[in-house]
Design a protein around this motif. Structure first.
Motif, short mmCIF file in Angstrom:
data_model
loop_
_atom_site.label_atom_id
_atom_site.label_comp_id
_atom_site.label_asym_id
_atom_site.label_seq_id
_atom_site.Cartn_x
_atom_site.Cartn_y
_atom_site.Cartn_z
N PRO A 46 25.45 -27.91 -21.89
CA PRO A 46 25.16 -27.94 -20.13
C PRO A 46 26.73 -27.99 -19.46
O PRO A 46 27.42 -28.69 -19.87
N SER A 47 26.64 -27.48 -18.30
CA SER A 47 27.82 -27.50 -17.70
C SER A 47 28.13 -28.45 -16.79
O SER A 47 26.40 -28.88 -16.61
N SER A 67 24.56 -28.99 -13.81
CA SER A 67 23.42 -29.12 -14.47
C SER A 67 22.35 -29.73 -14.53
O SER A 67 22.76 -31.22 -14.15
N CYS A 102 18.41 -30.24 -24.28
CA CYS A 102 19.96 -30.51 -23.25
C CYS A 102 21.22 -29.57 -24.36
O CYS A 102 22.28 -30.10 -23.72
N GLY A 103 20.86 -28.43 -25.13
CA GLY A 103 21.30 -27.94 -25.45
C GLY A 103 21.14 -28.05 -26.87
O GLY A 103 20.66 -28.27 -27.40
#
Length: 128
Positions: free
Chosen positions: A45-46, A49, A57-58
């Motif tokens: 995530p960037s 977030s 989370c990814g």
């Protein structure tokens, strides 16, 4: 046995956490990167977030599998390691240094995380 630094805390999803001044730096453990093999791609995530503890989370792709990254803390992403866009293998070569994944601002200390001794014991039972 994999490298397990004493100053970190560890999740059952093989993520490490380094807490300092309300900021959690997180990454994939040495044990996990070894089990995955060569990491070829990461989606994370960037900044800005919001993540919940226990939430995906990814994602990480390796030569062996595609795996969700599970966030060990809740809070706002302050920074994502953009170096992983072009060199995801940093998680293999330097998982506790240049291979960090996210910096998260969190209002509470992470719960249910293991110290190094407990994580080492957990890894030994996981590899049987």
């Amino acid at each position: 046995m994999a490298l397990i630094p004493e100053d970190l805390r560890y999740s059952k999803n093989h993520m490490w956490v380094r807490m300092k001044d309300g900021v959690a730096v997180i990454g994939v453990t040495d044990y996990a990167q070894d089990q995955m093999g060569g990491i070829t791609y990461m989606r994370i995530p960037s900044a800005g977030s919001y993540l919940a503890a226990g939430e995906a989370c990814g994602m990480v792709e390796s030569v062996k599998a595609t795996t969700d990254l599970v966030c060990p803390v809740k809070g706002e992403v302050l920074e994502a390691n953009v170096d992983l866009d072009s060199t995801p293998e940093l998680c293999n070569s330097d998982p506790y240094g240049k291979g960090w994944i996210l910096r998260i601002k969190t209002a509470e200390a992470p719960k249910d995380l293991m110290d190094a001794a407990a994580y080492e014991a957990f890894c030994k039972t996981a590899s049987k």
